[in-house]
Design a protein around this motif. Structure first.
Motif, PDB file in Angstrom:
ATOM      1  N   LYS A   3       5.331   0.939  -6.846  1.00  0.00           N
ATOM      2  CA  LYS A   3       5.137  -0.537  -6.866  1.00  0.00           C
ATOM      3  C   LYS A   3       5.383  -1.008  -8.048  1.00  0.00           C
ATOM      4  O   LYS A   3       5.000  -1.070  -9.087  1.00  0.00           O
ATOM      5  N   VAL A  59       0.427  -6.128  -7.949  1.00  0.00           N
ATOM      6  CA  VAL A  59       0.392  -5.481  -7.366  1.00  0.00           C
ATOM      7  C   VAL A  59       1.805  -5.805  -6.187  1.00  0.00           C
ATOM      8  O   VAL A  59       1.013  -6.913  -5.188  1.00  0.00           O
ATOM      9  N   ILE A  64      -4.819  -8.592  -6.795  1.00  0.00           N
ATOM     10  CA  ILE A  64      -5.902  -7.014  -6.784  1.00  0.00           C
ATOM     11  C   ILE A  64      -7.188  -6.842  -7.715  1.00  0.00           C
ATOM     12  O   ILE A  64      -7.643  -6.071  -7.196  1.00  0.00           O
ATOM     13  N   TYR A  96      -8.129  -0.962  -3.491  1.00  0.00           N
ATOM     14  CA  TYR A  96      -7.231  -0.045  -4.512  1.00  0.00           C
ATOM     15  C   TYR A  96      -7.261   0.087  -5.178  1.00  0.00           C
ATOM     16  O   TYR A  96      -7.013   0.946  -5.732  1.00  0.00           O
ATOM     17  N   LYS A  99      -7.281   3.911  -7.848  1.00  0.00           N
ATOM     18  CA  LYS A  99      -5.872   4.851  -7.417  1.00  0.00           C
ATOM     19  C   LYS A  99      -5.319   3.981 -10.027  1.00  0.00           C
ATOM     20  O   LYS A  99      -3.838   4.079  -9.657  1.00  0.00           O
ATOM     21  N   TYR A 101      -5.613   1.237 -11.499  1.00  0.00           N
ATOM     22  CA  TYR A 101      -5.157  -0.095 -11.113  1.00  0.00           C
ATOM     23  C   TYR A 101      -6.384  -0.504 -12.435  1.00  0.00           C
ATOM     24  O   TYR A 101      -6.236  -1.620 -13.584  1.00  0.00           O
TER      25      TYR A 101
END
Length: 214
Positions: A3, A59, A64, A96, A99, A101
């Motif tokens: 991504k 992303v 996000i 999200y 993960k 982020y």
């Protein structure tokens, strides 16, 4: 498939999207409903807000998550003031989360804060979410509230080692966090209707936010 991840400053065209993300991330988390999206809305125009540290994470070209910083201060026993930072709200869209982020966004923001010559961050939050990012109990740094207490939810991160040098400090939060809940409610009424309900995380928040370290 890899991504494409990008972190950049929030722009005016992002405002509505960021408020929507904040609302989705915090809805029913701490209370039935939430007020964090209203805080984001009013924070941008406050004198303590730092646009340079208002960051979004994308992303595949879709925002996000977001983190926002405000200026705040510590005062030591002799009355000397130290300009520091706090952040919040910080959020990632629920789908999200967990993960990596949020970690990327926070770590990048710490680098940017240090580049602006800030060396201390004080936050209120769930320790489970922040101790892995270098935050420690406020008591370990002799940082307390004006009433003399050391809240379990108040944590400190030094961006430069030993900068607080063992002195006793009092933390003064920015007035921007003193939210008018009626105004927040009126703001929320204009948005898409979401169900307000109880969930166990609200009790966890209550316990964390009312716990004091002796």
């Amino acid at each position: 498939m890899n991504k494409m991840i990008k972190i950049r400053n929030e722009e005016e065209t992002d405002y509505e999207r960021v408020e929507e993300i904040t609302r989705k991330a915090f809805w029913n988390l701490y209370i039935p409903g939430c007020i964090e999206h209203y805080l984001v809305h009013v924070m941008r125009s406050h004198k303590d807000f730092l646009p340079e540290l208002d960051l979004v994470i994308e992303v595949d070209n879709r925002i996000i998550g977001n983190i926002m910083y405000t200026k705040t201060k510590l005062i030591d026993e002799s009355g000397e003031e130290k300009d520091i930072l706090t952040f919040g709200p910080v959020c990632i869209l629920p789908e999200y989360q967990r993960k990596g982020y949020g970690k990327k966004l926070m770590e990048y923001s710490f680098e940017q804060a240090a580049a602006l010559d800030y060396d201390v961050i004080v936050i209120f939050g769930n320790p489970n979410n922040y101790v892995s990012h270098g935050f420690k109990s406020c008591k370990k740094y002799n940082v307390r509230l004006e009433n003399g207490t050391y809240p379990a939810a108040m944590m400190v991160k030094e961006l430069k080692p030993d900068v607080l040098d063992g002195r006793k400090w009092v933390y003064y939060q920015s007035p921007v966090f003193e939210i008018d809940e009626q105004e927040a409610g009126r703001f929320d009424e204009r948005l898409e209707s979401l169900e307000k309900k109880y969930q166990p995380s609200q009790e966890e928040f209550y316990i964390n936010s009312h716990s004091i370290i002796q």
